[in-house]
Design a protein around this motif. Structure first.
Motif, PDB file in Angstrom:
ATOM      1  N   GLU A  61      72.501  27.938  36.627  1.00 16.10           N
ATOM      2  CA  GLU A  61      71.828  28.966  35.839  1.00 16.10           C
ATOM      3  C   GLU A  61      71.183  29.947  36.816  1.00 16.10           C
ATOM      4  O   GLU A  61      70.344  29.558  37.626  1.00 16.10           O
ATOM      5  CB  GLU A  61      70.782  28.331  34.928  1.00 16.10           C
ATOM      6  CG  GLU A  61      70.098  29.309  33.989  1.00 16.10           C
ATOM      7  CD  GLU A  61      69.085  28.623  33.078  1.00 16.10           C
ATOM      8  OE1 GLU A  61      67.894  28.699  33.395  1.00 16.10           O
ATOM      9  OE2 GLU A  61      69.501  27.991  32.095  1.00 16.10           O
ATOM     10  N   GLU A  63      68.892  33.045  37.574  1.00 18.82           N
ATOM     11  CA  GLU A  63      67.805  33.886  37.091  1.00 18.82           C
ATOM     12  C   GLU A  63      67.663  35.083  38.029  1.00 18.82           C
ATOM     13  O   GLU A  63      67.464  34.922  39.236  1.00 18.82           O
ATOM     14  CB  GLU A  63      66.495  33.096  37.050  1.00 18.82           C
ATOM     15  CG  GLU A  63      65.318  33.916  36.534  1.00 18.82           C
ATOM     16  CD  GLU A  63      63.998  33.172  36.645  1.00 18.82           C
ATOM     17  OE1 GLU A  63      63.031  33.566  35.980  1.00 18.82           O
ATOM     18  OE2 GLU A  63      63.943  32.197  37.426  1.00 18.82           O
ATOM     19  N   GLN A  72      61.519  39.383  35.198  1.00 21.52           N
ATOM     20  CA  GLN A  72      62.847  38.850  34.891  1.00 21.52           C
ATOM     21  C   GLN A  72      63.711  39.926  34.227  1.00 21.52           C
ATOM     22  O   GLN A  72      63.297  40.580  33.274  1.00 21.52           O
ATOM     23  CB  GLN A  72      62.729  37.635  33.974  1.00 21.52           C
ATOM     24  CG  GLN A  72      64.049  36.931  33.732  1.00 21.52           C
ATOM     25  CD  GLN A  72      63.916  35.787  32.756  1.00 21.52           C
ATOM     26  OE1 GLN A  72      64.037  35.980  31.540  1.00 21.52           O
ATOM     27  NE2 GLN A  72      63.643  34.589  33.256  1.00 21.52           N
ATOM     28  N   CYS A  74      67.405  39.234  33.626  1.00 20.78           N
ATOM     29  CA  CYS A  74      68.291  38.478  32.743  1.00 20.78           C
ATOM     30  C   CYS A  74      68.533  37.097  33.350  1.00 20.78           C
ATOM     31  O   CYS A  74      68.140  36.820  34.497  1.00 20.78           O
ATOM     32  CB  CYS A  74      69.627  39.206  32.528  1.00 20.78           C
ATOM     33  SG  CYS A  74      70.676  39.254  33.998  1.00 20.78           S
ATOM     34  N   ILE A  75      69.193  36.239  32.564  1.00 17.67           N
ATOM     35  CA  ILE A  75      69.584  34.894  33.005  1.00 17.67           C
ATOM     36  C   ILE A  75      71.076  34.740  32.735  1.00 17.67           C
ATOM     37  O   ILE A  75      71.546  34.972  31.623  1.00 17.67           O
ATOM     38  CB  ILE A  75      68.786  33.803  32.270  1.00 17.67           C
ATOM     39  CG1 ILE A  75      67.298  33.907  32.623  1.00 17.67           C
ATOM     40  CG2 ILE A  75      69.323  32.418  32.626  1.00 17.67           C
ATOM     41  CD1 ILE A  75      66.432  32.900  31.903  1.00 17.67           C
ATOM     42  N   ASP A  77      74.151  32.227  32.403  1.00 15.23           N
ATOM     43  CA  ASP A  77      74.436  30.814  32.153  1.00 15.23           C
ATOM     44  C   ASP A  77      75.859  30.473  32.580  1.00 15.23           C
ATOM     45  O   ASP A  77      76.731  31.338  32.676  1.00 15.23           O
ATOM     46  CB  ASP A  77      74.272  30.486  30.665  1.00 15.23           C
ATOM     47  CG  ASP A  77      72.828  30.662  30.201  1.00 15.23           C
ATOM     48  OD1 ASP A  77      71.928  30.400  31.020  1.00 15.23           O
ATOM     49  OD2 ASP A  77      72.621  31.070  29.042  1.00 15.23           O
ATOM     50  N   ILE A 129      69.104  25.607  39.025  1.00 17.44           N
ATOM     51  CA  ILE A 129      68.575  26.935  38.685  1.00 17.44           C
ATOM     52  C   ILE A 129      68.378  27.717  39.982  1.00 17.44           C
ATOM     53  O   ILE A 129      67.660  27.273  40.878  1.00 17.44           O
ATOM     54  CB  ILE A 129      67.241  26.828  37.913  1.00 17.44           C
ATOM     55  CG1 ILE A 129      67.437  26.043  36.610  1.00 17.44           C
ATOM     56  CG2 ILE A 129      66.681  28.210  37.623  1.00 17.44           C
ATOM     57  CD1 ILE A 129      66.167  25.818  35.833  1.00 17.44           C
ATOM     58  N   THR A 131      67.324  31.394  41.694  1.00 20.85           N
ATOM     59  CA  THR A 131      66.609  32.649  41.465  1.00 20.85           C
ATOM     60  C   THR A 131      67.036  33.679  42.507  1.00 20.85           C
ATOM     61  O   THR A 131      66.969  33.419  43.707  1.00 20.85           O
ATOM     62  CB  THR A 131      65.088  32.431  41.553  1.00 20.85           C
ATOM     63  OG1 THR A 131      64.699  31.450  40.573  1.00 20.85           O
ATOM     64  CG2 THR A 131      64.351  33.730  41.281  1.00 20.85           C
TER      65      THR A 131
END
Length: 331
Positions: A61, A63, A72, A74-75, A77, A129, A131
């Motif tokens: 995921e 970020e 933020q 968007c994310i 997936d 995750i 970033t």
């Protein structure tokens, strides 16, 4: 007695016939069974259907935060472990169309270096995750456009000075003073130099498919175009003074200039087609071409030939800007 024996004879004939028929049937059955057994044996053992192994694909995921505001954006997936930064930029553009892949820079930290497009997510992920910080790099142009603009400008600018247009030189002075032969030769050599650059950019060099900020294009063009204007102004000026040693100095320098230009071209061709041994690329080595023998002395002869070209041009025209060009090409 003969009448009694007739039925016995007929019964014997029937018994023999039935026995023969039974034998033929048994023989056919044996042949069929033998043929069937051979067919089964020739087919080999029955193969078991291999069990289908379901590969476990790790998804991440991503970020994405704004590098300036740290908010933020968007994310993303279901990003696979084999996905690259280039793939992430493409998905980022689909999620946020205003962020174009060519002008987006992704970083692991706000002040960190920009990640290359070929880097995989698996190599930078510490957990499921990840970033990343996005930075808008501004208007971008391709490297091919940069090189073509850098080399086309000097070619055209020098010709404008060579024609001695009235807005640059005094028309009366230009009409009164004839050009020295070295002026024509210098124009020819200068055009050869940048025409070679243009052709090598289009057909020899393997230019990166990446982009660079527009300001780099402006800076490079300002240097190349401005420097060409400085050289062309003095060489094509009506009051230009020819070299001190006359035709001997001009001829030797012109021949050396052409030799260096040819050597530079052949070295660039070799560097664009390196030898490969397995998965490793080998550095070019000297061959039957005499221009490649410079590899015995230096590791990058193309720069040596480039310096030699500008030294020859400087001696041939005997101008100060040519010396500066020599220093710039060596740095």
């Amino acid at each position: 007695m003969f009448k009694r024996q007739k039925p016995l004879a007929s019964e014997r004939k029937r018994g023999l016939f039935s026995q023969r028929a039974t034998r033929f049937i048994l023989r056919d059955d044996m042949r069929n069974f033998h043929f069937l057994s051979k067919l089964v044996l020739s087919a080999g053992p029955l193969k078991q259907t291999p069990a289908v192994k379901h590969s476990k694909t790790t998804h991440f995921e991503i970020e994405i935060l704004d590098a300036q505001t740290r908010k933020q954006i968007c994310i993303l997936d279901k990003v696979t472990q084999s996905s690259t930064i280039h793939d992430v930029k493409q998905k980022f553009h689909k999620a946020c169309p205003k962020w174009y892949p060519s002008r987006v820079g992704l970083q692991l930290e706000c002040d960190g270096p920009f990640l290359k497009d070929y880097i995989t997510i698996q190599s930078i992920a510490a957990s499921s995750i990840v970033t990343l910080y996005a930075t808008d790099l501004g208007q971008q142009v391709s490297w091919t456009t940069v090189f073509l603009a850098e080399y086309t400008g000097p070619l055209l600018i020098y010709l404008l000075f060579y024609l001695r247009i009235p807005c640059i030189y005094d028309g009366k002075e230009s009409a009164r003073r004839l050009r020295h032969p070295v002026v024509h030769l210098a124009c020819f050599c200068h055009c050869i130099h940048y025409i070679r650059y243009l052709l090598e950019t289009l057909f020899v060099h393997k230019v990166s498919a990446g982009h660079t900020p527009l300001k780099n294009l402006i800076t490079s063009c300002a240097f190349y175009w401005g420097f060409t204007s400085w050289i062309a102004y003095y060489i094509n000026h009506p009051l230009y003074t020819p070299p001190s040693f006359g035709n001997r100095q001009i001829t030797v320098s012109a021949i050396n200039f052409l030799i260096c230009e040819a050597g530079n071209h052949f070295i660039n061709v070799m560097l664009s087609h390196p030898n490969h041994t397995g998965n490793n690329a080998c550095f070019p080595s000297p061959n039957y071409n005499p221009f490649t023998w410079m590899f015995f002395l230096v590791s990058c002869p193309n720069y040596t030939y480039e310096i030699g070209s500008w030294i020859s041009f400087t001696v041939m025209t005997q101008t100060l800007p040519g010396r500066v060009a020599m220093y710039e090409s060596s740095s």
